[in-house]
Design a protein around this motif. Structure first.
Motif, PDB file in Angstrom:
ATOM      1  N   GLU A  14       0.824  -1.212   0.000  1.00  0.00           N
ATOM      2  CA  GLU A  14       0.000   0.000   0.000  1.00  0.00           C
ATOM      3  C   GLU A  14       0.858   1.262   0.000  1.00  0.00           C
ATOM      4  N   ALA A  15       1.932   1.272   0.774  1.00  0.00           N
ATOM      5  CA  ALA A  15       2.836   2.429   0.798  1.00  0.00           C
ATOM      6  C   ALA A  15       3.556   2.580  -0.538  1.00  0.00           C
ATOM      7  N   ASN A  16       3.930   1.454  -1.152  1.00  0.00           N
ATOM      8  CA  ASN A  16       4.574   1.507  -2.459  1.00  0.00           C
ATOM      9  C   ASN A  16       3.642   2.119  -3.499  1.00  0.00           C
ATOM     10  N   ALA A  17       2.359   1.807  -3.421  1.00  0.00           N
ATOM     11  CA  ALA A  17       1.387   2.366  -4.371  1.00  0.00           C
ATOM     12  C   ALA A  17       1.325   3.889  -4.263  1.00  0.00           C
ATOM     13  N   ARG A  18       1.656   4.424  -3.072  1.00  0.00           N
ATOM     14  CA  ARG A  18       1.687   5.885  -2.854  1.00  0.00           C
ATOM     15  C   ARG A  18       3.081   6.465  -3.056  1.00  0.00           C
ATOM     16  N   PRO A  57      12.526   7.417  -8.189  1.00  0.00           N
ATOM     17  CA  PRO A  57      12.792   8.136  -9.439  1.00  0.00           C
ATOM     18  C   PRO A  57      12.067   7.558 -10.660  1.00  0.00           C
ATOM     19  N   VAL A  58      11.863   6.242 -10.680  1.00  0.00           N
ATOM     20  CA  VAL A  58      11.196   5.620 -11.834  1.00  0.00           C
ATOM     21  C   VAL A  58       9.727   5.296 -11.544  1.00  0.00           C
ATOM     22  N   LYS A  59       9.263   5.732 -10.364  1.00  0.00           N
ATOM     23  CA  LYS A  59       7.860   5.518  -9.970  1.00  0.00           C
ATOM     24  C   LYS A  59       7.472   4.043 -10.092  1.00  0.00           C
ATOM     25  N   LEU A  79       2.872  -7.646 -11.338  1.00  0.00           N
ATOM     26  CA  LEU A  79       3.522  -6.711 -12.248  1.00  0.00           C
ATOM     27  C   LEU A  79       4.014  -5.485 -11.500  1.00  0.00           C
ATOM     28  N   ALA A  80       5.172  -5.003 -11.932  1.00  0.00           N
ATOM     29  CA  ALA A  80       5.659  -3.700 -11.480  1.00  0.00           C
ATOM     30  C   ALA A  80       5.654  -2.804 -12.710  1.00  0.00           C
ATOM     31  N   HIS A  81       5.103  -1.627 -12.538  1.00  0.00           N
ATOM     32  CA  HIS A  81       5.087  -0.682 -13.648  1.00  0.00           C
ATOM     33  C   HIS A  81       5.692   0.640 -13.192  1.00  0.00           C
ATOM     34  N   GLY A  82       6.163   1.396 -14.156  1.00  0.00           N
ATOM     35  CA  GLY A  82       6.768   2.683 -13.858  1.00  0.00           C
ATOM     36  C   GLY A  82       7.504   3.194 -15.080  1.00  0.00           C
ATOM     37  N   ASP A  83       8.367   4.163 -14.848  1.00  0.00           N
ATOM     38  CA  ASP A  83       9.134   4.780 -15.923  1.00  0.00           C
ATOM     39  C   ASP A  83      10.492   4.098 -16.063  1.00  0.00           C
ATOM     40  N   PHE A  84      10.485   2.817 -16.407  1.00  0.00           N
ATOM     41  CA  PHE A  84      11.721   2.066 -16.584  1.00  0.00           C
ATOM     42  C   PHE A  84      11.576   1.160 -17.802  1.00  0.00           C
ATOM     43  N   PRO A  85      12.692   0.802 -18.443  1.00  0.00           N
ATOM     44  CA  PRO A  85      12.643  -0.031 -19.652  1.00  0.00           C
ATOM     45  C   PRO A  85      11.926  -1.357 -19.398  1.00  0.00           C
ATOM     46  N   GLY A  86      11.048  -1.715 -20.327  1.00  0.00           N
ATOM     47  CA  GLY A  86      10.344  -2.980 -20.238  1.00  0.00           C
ATOM     48  C   GLY A  86       9.074  -2.947 -19.407  1.00  0.00           C
ATOM     49  N   SER A  87       8.768  -1.803 -18.816  1.00  0.00           N
ATOM     50  CA  SER A  87       7.579  -1.704 -17.962  1.00  0.00           C
ATOM     51  C   SER A  87       6.327  -2.016 -18.758  1.00  0.00           C
TER      52      SER A  87
END
Length: 109
Positions: A14-18, A57-59, A79-87
């Motif tokens: 939950e904290a990671n989601a924020r 930094p990559v959310k 899944l992990a998503h964010g501003d990183f290659p392969g997201s």
């Protein structure tokens, strides 16, 4: 989230989601170990630095979709998503819990 996660893991997710570093760190024991794709971080100060330099930094936000117990650990996948290659990328998080806290966490792709 529809699955039942142990409290420290649910609090971390939950904290990671924020993208809340303090909230993400709170469920960890003071001397916890975080192994991130083979890189080892020991203690809350090192884990905080990991979050500050590589998660925020990559959310990077992890969204679990399966959970199981395996060898005394709690294994969570999703899944992990964010501003990183392969997201998005599919990750496995292996949590070792002790005394109502996260003692160890190992993440792998």
């Amino acid at each position: 989230m529809s699955m039942q996660l142990p409290t420290p893991i649910a609090d971390y997710v939950e904290a990671n989601a924020r993208l809340d570093i303090d909230g993400m760190l709170k469920p960890f024991e003071r001397d916890a170990v975080f192994i991130d794709n083979g890189k080892r971080f020991e203690g809350q100060a090192a884990i905080r630095l990991l979050f500050h330099e590589e998660v925020i930094p990559v959310k990077a936000i992890f969204t679990p979709d399966t959970v199981r117990e395996e060898g005394g650990d709690v294994v969570v996948e999703g899944l992990a998503h964010g501003d990183f290659p392969g997201s998005p990328l599919r990750f496995t998080y292996r949590f070792t819990l002790a005394n109502g806290a996260i003692k160890a966490l190992e993440t792998t792709v």
